[in-house]
Motif scaffolding. Sequence first.
Motif, short mmCIF file in Angstrom:
data_model
loop_
_atom_site.label_atom_id
_atom_site.label_comp_id
_atom_site.label_asym_id
_atom_site.label_seq_id
_atom_site.Cartn_x
_atom_site.Cartn_y
_atom_site.Cartn_z
N SER A 19 -0.27 1.96 7.47
CA SER A 19 -1.30 1.90 6.53
C SER A 19 -2.52 0.91 7.06
O SER A 19 -2.07 -0.07 7.31
CB SER A 19 -0.98 2.06 5.13
OG SER A 19 -0.50 0.57 4.59
N THR A 47 -3.04 7.18 -5.00
CA THR A 47 -2.97 7.47 -3.52
C THR A 47 -2.51 9.01 -3.55
O THR A 47 -2.06 9.55 -4.58
CB THR A 47 -1.65 6.96 -2.99
OG1 THR A 47 -0.34 7.28 -3.65
CG2 THR A 47 -1.57 5.18 -2.82
N THR A 103 0.77 -1.40 0.09
CA THR A 103 -0.10 -0.08 -0.09
C THR A 103 0.82 1.37 0.02
O THR A 103 0.63 2.19 -0.73
CB THR A 103 -0.96 -0.01 1.04
OG1 THR A 103 -1.80 -1.00 1.14
CG2 THR A 103 -1.67 1.23 1.45
N GLY A 125 -5.73 6.32 -0.10
CA GLY A 125 -5.52 5.41 -1.34
C GLY A 125 -6.74 4.72 -1.60
O GLY A 125 -7.75 4.40 -1.02
N ASP A 134 -3.49 1.54 -8.44
CA ASP A 134 -3.43 2.00 -7.10
C ASP A 134 -3.39 3.56 -7.42
O ASP A 134 -2.69 4.11 -7.82
CB ASP A 134 -2.47 1.57 -6.49
CG ASP A 134 -2.65 0.06 -6.00
OD1 ASP A 134 -3.51 -0.59 -6.68
OD2 ASP A 134 -1.91 -0.41 -5.25
N THR A 162 -1.18 12.25 -0.77
CA THR A 162 -0.36 12.42 0.48
C THR A 162 -0.10 13.89 1.06
O THR A 162 0.15 14.47 -0.08
CB THR A 162 0.99 11.48 0.76
OG1 THR A 162 1.81 12.06 -0.34
CG2 THR A 162 0.53 9.93 0.64
#
Length: 333
Positions: free
Chosen positions: A308, A270, A34, A284, A268, A272
Amino acid sequence: MLKIELHITKALLVVVLLMGLSFTVHSQMVSQYTMWNQNHYLINPAAAGNLNYSDVNLGYRQQWTGVKHAPRTFYATYHSVLNKPRTYQRSALRISSSSSIRGYNKRTRRPTIKHALGGTLNNNEFGAFKNSSIYLSYAFHLPVYKDLMLSFGASGGLSSYGFDESRALAAESNDPIFDAYVTGENSNKINANSGIYLYSERFFVGYSGFQLLQNKLEIADIKTNSKETNLKVHHFLVGGYNFDLTNDFRLTPAVMLKKLNPNPLSFDFTTTLTYRQEIYMGLGYRGEDAVSVMLGMQLNHFMKVGYSYDYTLSELSERSTGSHELFIGMTLF
């Protein structure tokens, strides 16, 4: 394959083992992460040496907590630039950005070519199957323009695949299929990965391919379709951009596309938010699989930590309470 409990007929036993092995080969031989955006070297050997310090990371991932014998991964990575400049900044949470990423020497104004070495240890368990590997890598970083760098990397090593009989139960005693796995020896295979990685202070983009040799697994002496038991090439395409919202806050959206034939393309995503390179929070989404929350902190110039949690969106949510991932990073000068 989550678990091999073969309380079924002999015919179905054969189907489960062979199809289960194929599923394992296709989806679990390369570990899933992840927090890949905090350590690009995990998924691309060309990212070795992307910052001018020695970086060590230790990590653990428990997937699908609550499901017996669900996948779990332990890993350790190390990479470092061989020809480090005399002065360089200390570690930072954002792996793809640093004012020390320079394609030109400030004093001589000449291009600075970087050479980097790295290594990875990985232990992966999934159902009754297990995989341990050790890889060494080399990366060559070529200046393109100012702080823009283009890196080419390759890694090679040994992977060992095995079967743990304590995690499997046959419905009938002296079953030849089950016994073939029990008496079979570990399958040790040499394999290779490669990648290309373009990065600067503002962005990164990279491609990597894993398991390029496509070896055939030979855990048990059973005749199978060789195409189904061969290790498949995993393709990864990643990219991200750093937006400086203020002098203190940086927003970094990133995406990873994954392709493994014959499975469809997956992704995926994500994003931040980093505060003063000391603490970050992130969200995510893994397509049709999970949503994630992430938190990390730079404790000092030497150590950083991250955690995570994935909330499962698939049908496994009925049995699983989610997935957990933890890493500890250390900066060595």
